[in-house]
Design a protein around this motif. Structure first.
Motif, PDB file in Angstrom:
ATOM      1  N   ALA A   1       0.826  -1.206   0.000  1.00 28.26           N
ATOM      2  CA  ALA A   1       0.000   0.000   0.000  1.00 28.26           C
ATOM      3  C   ALA A   1       0.860   1.255   0.000  1.00 28.26           C
ATOM      4  N   LEU A   2       2.024   1.204   0.638  1.00 31.55           N
ATOM      5  CA  LEU A   2       2.943   2.338   0.630  1.00 31.55           C
ATOM      6  C   LEU A   2       3.724   2.419  -0.675  1.00 31.55           C
ATOM      7  N   ASP A   3       4.094   1.285  -1.213  1.00 31.61           N
ATOM      8  CA  ASP A   3       4.967   1.240  -2.389  1.00 31.61           C
ATOM      9  C   ASP A   3       4.341   1.922  -3.603  1.00 31.61           C
TER      10      ASP A   3
ATOM     11  N   ASP B   1      -3.226   9.242   5.385  1.00 30.50           N
ATOM     12  CA  ASP B   1      -4.558   9.093   5.971  1.00 30.50           C
ATOM     13  C   ASP B   1      -5.295   7.934   5.302  1.00 30.50           C
ATOM     14  N   GLY B   2      -5.131   7.799   3.997  1.00 21.18           N
ATOM     15  CA  GLY B   2      -5.758   6.691   3.290  1.00 21.18           C
ATOM     16  C   GLY B   2      -5.202   5.340   3.702  1.00 21.18           C
ATOM     17  N   VAL B   3      -3.887   5.246   3.813  1.00 26.22           N
ATOM     18  CA  VAL B   3      -3.261   3.986   4.234  1.00 26.22           C
ATOM     19  C   VAL B   3      -3.660   3.660   5.675  1.00 26.22           C
ATOM     20  N   ALA B   4      -3.666   4.671   6.525  1.00 21.66           N
ATOM     21  CA  ALA B   4      -4.056   4.453   7.918  1.00 21.66           C
ATOM     22  C   ALA B   4      -5.469   3.886   7.999  1.00 21.66           C
TER      23      ALA B   4
ATOM     24  N   ALA C   1      -5.172   2.334  11.644  1.00 21.85           N
ATOM     25  CA  ALA C   1      -4.144   3.135  12.315  1.00 21.85           C
ATOM     26  C   ALA C   1      -4.538   4.607  12.290  1.00 21.85           C
ATOM     27  N   LYS C   2      -3.774   5.403  12.979  1.00 21.96           N
ATOM     28  CA  LYS C   2      -3.904   6.856  12.949  1.00 21.96           C
ATOM     29  C   LYS C   2      -2.626   7.437  12.363  1.00 21.96           C
ATOM     30  N   ALA C   3      -2.760   8.283  11.369  1.00 16.34           N
ATOM     31  CA  ALA C   3      -1.597   8.916  10.755  1.00 16.34           C
ATOM     32  C   ALA C   3      -1.243  10.197  11.494  1.00 16.34           C
TER      33      ALA C   3
END
Length: 232
Positions: free
Chosen positions: A12-14, A81-84, A89-91
């Motif tokens: 998701a980060l990549d 925010d989208g990945v969190a 999670a909380k960004a």
């Protein structure tokens, strides 16, 4: 809470040119508030190495108003925010107030130490890396995100072995020293007619560092960061 899949989070980060940089489990007394209103149990630092993030940010920026303030921060917030949200999670971000201890978290997570320029020196990337934000989770996950094994978390500090210290000798106004950074003198020079190289190619002291040179940001990326730094 469902188990966090490190591979899924990495993927998701990549797609945004980002990577998980390191994870630290936190004691409640030192932890910021997490997504559930209780102290977070761990922080996963997110950032980039080299210029991997630049094409993704540039495409995003190309379809936003040119007047958008702090575009890299805005992009980072939108992405993280989208990945969190995907991973419960909380960004949080370096620009949040009150400021969170990102540099201390980074040193604990990756075993890094500051360079004479204040930027953390990475054993592979040199000075060409950054932290764009972090994800706060409600459970300890340092063992899950075992990004650095015990033998790699405390590398030899490259700056200690560098006797020449070219990073303290390239600036035309000697803004950096072991003891301090002349912020006002640096900004004045960058904004002046004599600061063209700094505006076009980035900090000359940073570029003088020999470590991680293959990961150096492009001139375009460095010019962007310098313009933001100097308020141009």
């Amino acid at each position: 809470m469902a188990a966090i899949d490190p591979a899924a989070l990495a993927a998701a980060l990549d797609v945004h040119g980002l990577i998980a940089r390191g994870c630290v489990d936190l004691d409640p007394a030192e932890a910021p508030v997490g997504i559930d209103g209780r102290p977070a149990a761990c922080v996963l630092l997110v950032g980039h190495a080299g210029g991997a993030v630049w094409p993704h940010f540039s495409r995003w920026r190309g379809v936003r108003p040119s007047s958008l303030a702090n575009p890299l921060d805005a992009w980072s917030r939108e992405v993280l925010d989208g990945v969190a949200g995907q991973f419960g999670a909380k960004a949080v971000f370096p620009s949040d107030r009150p400021y969170l201890p990102f540099q201390q978290w980074a040193m604990r997570a990756e075993g890094l130490k500051p360079s004479p320029l204040g930027i953390l020196m990475h054993p592979e990337y040199g000075l060409w890396h950054a932290y764009r934000g972090a994800l706060l989770f409600g459970e300890p996950l340092a063992a899950v995100f075992a990004i650095h094994d015990d033998g790699a978390r405390a590398p030899v500090h490259l700056c200690d072995a560098c006797a020449a210290k070219p990073c303290l000798k390239a600036c035309p106004v000697a803004a950096h020293s072991i003891e301090s950074f002349d912020y006002a003198g640096c900004v004045d020079h960058v904004r002046s007619p004599g600061g063209g190289d700094c505006r076009s190619f980035g900090c000359l002291d940073r570029n003088a560092c020999p470590f991680g040179a293959q990961h150096r940001y492009s001139a375009e990326q460095q010019a962007f960061h310098m313009a933001a730094f100097a308020g141009l």
